[in-house]
Design a protein around this motif. Structure first.
Motif, PDB file in Angstrom:
ATOM      1  N   ALA A   1      26.201  21.029  32.207  1.00 27.54           N
ATOM      2  CA  ALA A   1      25.856  22.177  31.383  1.00 27.54           C
ATOM      3  C   ALA A   1      27.016  22.490  30.447  1.00 27.54           C
ATOM      4  N   PRO A   2      26.739  23.016  29.239  1.00 23.85           N
ATOM      5  CA  PRO A   2      27.828  23.377  28.326  1.00 23.85           C
ATOM      6  C   PRO A   2      28.598  24.579  28.848  1.00 23.85           C
ATOM      7  N   LEU A   3      29.890  24.617  28.552  1.00 21.82           N
ATOM      8  CA  LEU A   3      30.751  25.713  28.970  1.00 21.82           C
ATOM      9  C   LEU A   3      31.133  26.513  27.731  1.00 21.82           C
ATOM     10  N   TYR A   4      30.664  27.737  27.677  1.00 27.32           N
ATOM     11  CA  TYR A   4      30.846  28.560  26.493  1.00 27.32           C
ATOM     12  C   TYR A   4      31.960  29.581  26.702  1.00 27.32           C
ATOM     13  N   PRO A   5      32.587  30.035  25.605  1.00 32.53           N
ATOM     14  CA  PRO A   5      33.498  31.172  25.730  1.00 32.53           C
ATOM     15  C   PRO A   5      32.735  32.400  26.224  1.00 32.53           C
ATOM     16  N   LEU A   6      33.381  33.214  27.057  1.00 28.46           N
ATOM     17  CA  LEU A   6      32.713  34.390  27.612  1.00 28.46           C
ATOM     18  C   LEU A   6      32.258  35.347  26.524  1.00 28.46           C
TER      19      LEU A   6
ATOM     20  N   ASP B   1      33.151  21.454  28.748  1.00 24.37           N
ATOM     21  CA  ASP B   1      33.784  22.172  27.651  1.00 24.37           C
ATOM     22  C   ASP B   1      33.241  21.676  26.318  1.00 24.37           C
ATOM     23  N   THR B   2      32.828  22.589  25.463  1.00 26.11           N
ATOM     24  CA  THR B   2      32.271  22.210  24.168  1.00 26.11           C
ATOM     25  C   THR B   2      33.330  22.104  23.085  1.00 26.11           C
ATOM     26  N   VAL B   3      34.557  22.558  23.394  1.00 22.72           N
ATOM     27  CA  VAL B   3      35.652  22.492  22.426  1.00 22.72           C
ATOM     28  C   VAL B   3      36.898  21.980  23.140  1.00 22.72           C
ATOM     29  N   ALA B   4      37.534  20.946  22.597  1.00 22.02           N
ATOM     30  CA  ALA B   4      38.799  20.453  23.127  1.00 22.02           C
ATOM     31  C   ALA B   4      39.925  21.138  22.356  1.00 22.02           C
ATOM     32  N   ASP B   5      40.603  22.084  22.991  1.00 19.29           N
ATOM     33  CA  ASP B   5      41.552  22.923  22.259  1.00 19.29           C
ATOM     34  C   ASP B   5      42.824  23.165  23.068  1.00 19.29           C
ATOM     35  N   PRO B   6      43.793  22.260  23.114  1.00 19.63           N
ATOM     36  CA  PRO B   6      43.737  20.886  22.641  1.00 19.63           C
ATOM     37  C   PRO B   6      43.255  19.907  23.700  1.00 19.63           C
ATOM     38  N   VAL B   7      42.988  20.401  24.917  1.00 20.47           N
ATOM     39  CA  VAL B   7      42.439  19.535  25.966  1.00 20.47           C
ATOM     40  C   VAL B   7      40.983  19.911  26.200  1.00 20.47           C
TER      41      VAL B   7
ATOM     42  N   HIS C   1      33.853  21.679  37.675  1.00 20.51           N
ATOM     43  CA  HIS C   1      32.963  21.051  38.642  1.00 20.51           C
ATOM     44  C   HIS C   1      32.581  22.066  39.719  1.00 20.51           C
ATOM     45  N   VAL C   2      31.317  22.100  40.067  1.00 17.82           N
ATOM     46  CA  VAL C   2      30.806  23.016  41.085  1.00 17.82           C
ATOM     47  C   VAL C   2      30.505  22.239  42.357  1.00 17.82           C
TER      48      VAL C   2
ATOM     49  N   ALA D   1      34.839  31.637  32.884  1.00 15.51           N
ATOM     50  CA  ALA D   1      35.641  31.991  31.718  1.00 15.51           C
ATOM     51  C   ALA D   1      37.130  32.063  32.074  1.00 15.51           C
ATOM     52  N   LEU D   2      37.438  32.596  33.247  1.00  7.24           N
ATOM     53  CA  LEU D   2      38.828  32.708  33.680  1.00  7.24           C
ATOM     54  C   LEU D   2      39.449  31.328  33.865  1.00  7.24           C
ATOM     55  N   LEU D   3      38.753  30.436  34.552  1.00  7.93           N
ATOM     56  CA  LEU D   3      39.281  29.086  34.754  1.00  7.93           C
ATOM     57  C   LEU D   3      39.476  28.377  33.427  1.00  7.93           C
ATOM     58  N   ARG D   4      38.505  28.516  32.558  1.00  2.97           N
ATOM     59  CA  ARG D   4      38.594  27.879  31.243  1.00  2.97           C
ATOM     60  C   ARG D   4      39.809  28.410  30.478  1.00  2.97           C
ATOM     61  N   HIS D   5      39.984  29.722  30.474  1.00  4.04           N
ATOM     62  CA  HIS D   5      41.109  30.335  29.770  1.00  4.04           C
ATOM     63  C   HIS D   5      42.443  29.854  30.337  1.00  4.04           C
ATOM     64  N   LEU D   6      42.582  29.869  31.650  1.00  5.66           N
ATOM     65  CA  LEU D   6      43.844  29.484  32.269  1.00  5.66           C
ATOM     66  C   LEU D   6      44.152  28.009  32.067  1.00  5.66           C
TER      67      LEU D   6
END
Length: 232
Positions: free
Chosen positions: A7-12, A47-53, A58-59, A118-123
């Motif tokens: 599934a795509p991972l979007y910014p919160l 992740d839909t954006v590599a910024d920069p990674v 994974h669930v 969102a927290l995991l993505r941000h960190l």
């Protein structure tokens, strides 16, 4: 073995209702490590954006032996962090959530359910976007001033701790000549963040032990920092 749903991972701040074409993920040694030590992966938030990674989450669903689900990143360790001498430059992150946490397509449009993703993505992106690093005992407030991750959540920041609820062998992975360390993200209240800032994270661990708090996210859990005459 059944392939995980992707599934795509979007910014919160900007969830989207637009469907995304299924993606095929390349072979991922981190995913193999997760499956070997934690169990079957049934969903990957891509992740839909590599910024920069590019960060995928994974669930690993709950089982009778492990009555909570886990979210684990991969991609954070694809680049080294800007660490001081002696600190490990490669890391990934984990969160443990209640077994009934909702992660279906409709529920994750609601910040009440999406905020751990969102927290995991941000960190995972943070150290690469800001030329810094994250490691054991580091705390990150949710903004300045810190605010709750979602309505009703109460938590205003997080700390990185050892993945105590995972098997010991999960804590690190030797891959392509580098050592990748896995840290568990544990959300905190304001008073707990302040305690770590004033006295260090061992004081928080003592408070956790006194109150029986583990690395499992429990919405509405008791604040472990005592009040005295209205002050922390």
């Amino acid at each position: 073995m059944t392939e995980p749903t992707i599934a795509p991972l979007y910014p919160l701040a900007a969830p989207t209702q637009q469907p995304m074409a299924p993606a095929t993920l390349p072979h991922d040694p981190i995913a193999d490590h997760i499956a070997q030590h934690l169990g079957r992966i049934d969903t990957v938030f891509h992740d839909t954006v590599a910024d920069p990674v590019q960060v995928d989450i994974h669930v690993v669903p709950a089982t009778t032996q492990t009555p909570f689900l886990r979210l684990v990143t991969s991609g954070m360790s694809s680049r080294p962090m800007a660490t001081p001498d002696g600190a490990p430059p490669y890391g990934e992150l984990m969160m443990a959530l209640p077994a009934d946490w909702k992660l279906d397509a409709q529920s994750i449009q609601d910040e009440r359910w999406y905020w751990p993703l969102a927290l995991l993505r941000h960190l995972a992106h943070y150290p690469h976007q800001h030329a810094t690093w994250l490691g054991l005992g580091h705390t990150v407030p949710n903004g300045h001033p810190a605010k709750p991750y979602a309505k009703g959540a109460g938590f205003t920041g997080a700390i990185l701790l050892p993945p105590a609820s995972a098997p010991e062998a999960f804590a690190s992975l030797a891959q392509d000549g580098k050592d990748v360390y896995f840290h568990c993200v544990v959300p905190l209240y304001d008073a707990e963040l302040n305690l770590v800032k004033r006295k260090g994270f061992p004081e928080l661990l003592d408070a956790f032990n006194d109150k029986g708090v583990t690395d499992l996210v429990v919405p509405g859990r008791k604040n472990t920092v005592k009040k005295f005459l209205g002050l922390f």
